[in-house]
Design an enzyme around this catalytic site. Structure first.
Site, PDB file in Angstrom:
ATOM      1  N   TYR A  16       0.853  -1.200   0.000  1.00 23.36           N
ATOM      2  CA  TYR A  16       0.000   0.000   0.000  1.00 23.36           C
ATOM      3  C   TYR A  16       0.889   1.251   0.000  1.00 23.36           C
ATOM      4  O   TYR A  16       0.669   2.179  -0.778  1.00 23.36           O
ATOM      5  CB  TYR A  16      -0.877  -0.042   1.265  1.00 23.36           C
ATOM      6  CG  TYR A  16      -1.905   1.048   1.412  1.00 23.36           C
ATOM      7  CD1 TYR A  16      -3.114   0.983   0.718  1.00 23.36           C
ATOM      8  CD2 TYR A  16      -1.698   2.130   2.266  1.00 23.36           C
ATOM      9  CE1 TYR A  16      -4.077   1.968   0.881  1.00 23.36           C
ATOM     10  CE2 TYR A  16      -2.656   3.117   2.431  1.00 23.36           C
ATOM     11  CZ  TYR A  16      -3.847   3.032   1.740  1.00 23.36           C
ATOM     12  OH  TYR A  16      -4.807   4.006   1.892  1.00 23.36           O
ATOM     13  N   LYS A  41       0.907   4.015  -2.969  1.00 26.35           N
ATOM     14  CA  LYS A  41       0.501   5.395  -2.662  1.00 26.35           C
ATOM     15  C   LYS A  41       1.646   6.383  -2.904  1.00 26.35           C
ATOM     16  O   LYS A  41       1.414   7.519  -3.329  1.00 26.35           O
ATOM     17  CB  LYS A  41      -0.032   5.489  -1.227  1.00 26.35           C
ATOM     18  CG  LYS A  41      -1.303   4.665  -0.975  1.00 26.35           C
ATOM     19  CD  LYS A  41      -2.482   5.091  -1.856  1.00 26.35           C
ATOM     20  CE  LYS A  41      -3.777   4.373  -1.503  1.00 26.35           C
ATOM     21  NZ  LYS A  41      -4.914   4.785  -2.323  1.00 26.35           N
TER      22      LYS A  41
END
Ligand SMILES: NC(=O)c1ccc[n+]([C@@H]2O[C@H](COP(=O)([O-])OP(=O)(O)OC[C@H]3O[C@@H](n4cnc5c(N)ncnc54)[C@H](O)[C@@H]3O)[C@@H](O)[C@H]2O)c1
Length: 275
Positions: free
Chosen positions: A161, A165
């Protein structure tokens, strides 16, 4: 004049749903896309004619391409805004002790769904948005990418993640200036903790209240980025009730400043054609 048209991915829950409701209250028509077709259709039925729900797994290019075509048709050849918002946490941990092997004892690959949904699908979505934005009566449009505070700092429990991101911050910064030349404004937002279904349900009540960023801050940044065409290539951190425009890191010396700001002519010549 017809109503402006938006596509919002991950629109059946949390941030995507809140932005959908906010935009329709302001006179927009919204194409809500989500992999959760059941929930999405129920919500769309409640919201009425101003929305069109389209069941879409954004990690499938084919499905996302159909979504964009359907939206452009529904909008009668108009598409003003794209919220690249759908996202998931790590589906397998890179540091996990659990491993799976094939019949020959070869280690199976890591599950990279998080990268596919959170990063690759966003890139393909912007690729599609650009195609339609160029065909608007007045060519152009706006894109808000939902990155995360994990796009600026590290979320050690979720390395994939964090990687995706961070990639989205780079995407907004890298694309922003060049797309702005054709009136397409791309920015990334980096919310801190906003209570949504992304956080495991049993943990939501235990999150310290003083560190919660309310949905009103998310709506505030969308309103700003949609209404202000002078903003592009920016990364906006959201914390509590504040928006923080995060600039690029400082250059450590003059040589790096030259590379970052004055070397464009060199690279334009070097990359006249994709390699
Ligand atoms: N909630 C937070 O604290 C927070 C903080 C920073 C960033 N974000 C980001 O905000 C975005 C929205 O998340 P949220 O907090 O509203 O969570 P959420 O779980 O409430 O909503 C995410 C939605 O995305 C949908 N989705 C998941 N995979 C999909 C796919 N492959 N195709 C289409 N739709 C898919 C889900 O069905 C869900 O409806 C995500 O990108 C998330 O990473 C959230």
């Amino acid at each position: 004049m017809s109503h402006p048209i938006a596509i919002i991915t991950g629109a059946a829950s949390g941030i995507g749903l809140a932005v959908t409701k906010s935009l329709i209250a302001k006179g927009w028509r919204v194409v809500m896309a989500d992999v959760d077709g059941k929930r999405g259709k129920e919500i769309a039925a409640e919201l009425g004619q101003k929305v069109l729900f389209y069941t879409t797994d954004v990690s499938s290019y084919e499905q996302q391409a159909k979504l964009f075509k359907a939206a452009f048709d529904w909008g009668e050849n108009r598409l003003d805004f794209f919220a690249a918002n759908a996202g998931i946490a790590d589906t397998e941990f890179l540091y996990d002790a659990k491993e799976h092997f094939d019949v020959n004892g070869v280690l199976q690959p890591l599950d990279l769904r998080t990268i596919n949904v959170d990063l690759i699908a966003v890139i393909q979505g912007i690729w599609l948005f650009k195609h339609y934005a160029r065909r608007n009566k007045i060519p152009g449009g706006k894109v808000v990418i939902t990155s995360s505070a994990a796009g600026l700092y590290a979320m050690e429990t979720n390395p994939l993640y964090t990687t995706a991101k961070h990639g989205l911050v780079g995407l907004a910064r890298g694309l922003g200036p060049i797309f702005a030349k054709e009136n397409i404004h791309v920015n990334a937002i980096c919310p801190a903790f906003v209570p949504t279904a992304l956080c495991p349900e049993e943990m939501l009540d235990r999150f310290p209240k003083e560190h919660i960023t309310p949905m009103s801050t998310v709506i505030k940044v969308y309103d700003k980025l949609i209404s202000d065409s002078s903003i592009y290539g920016q990364t906006v951190e959201l914390s509590l009730d504040q928006l923080y425009f995060r600039t690029k890191p400082d250059y450590p010396n003059e040589s790096q400043r030259w590379l970052g700001e004055d070397s464009a002519a060199f690279w334009e010549e070097a990359y006249k054609e994709p390699k």
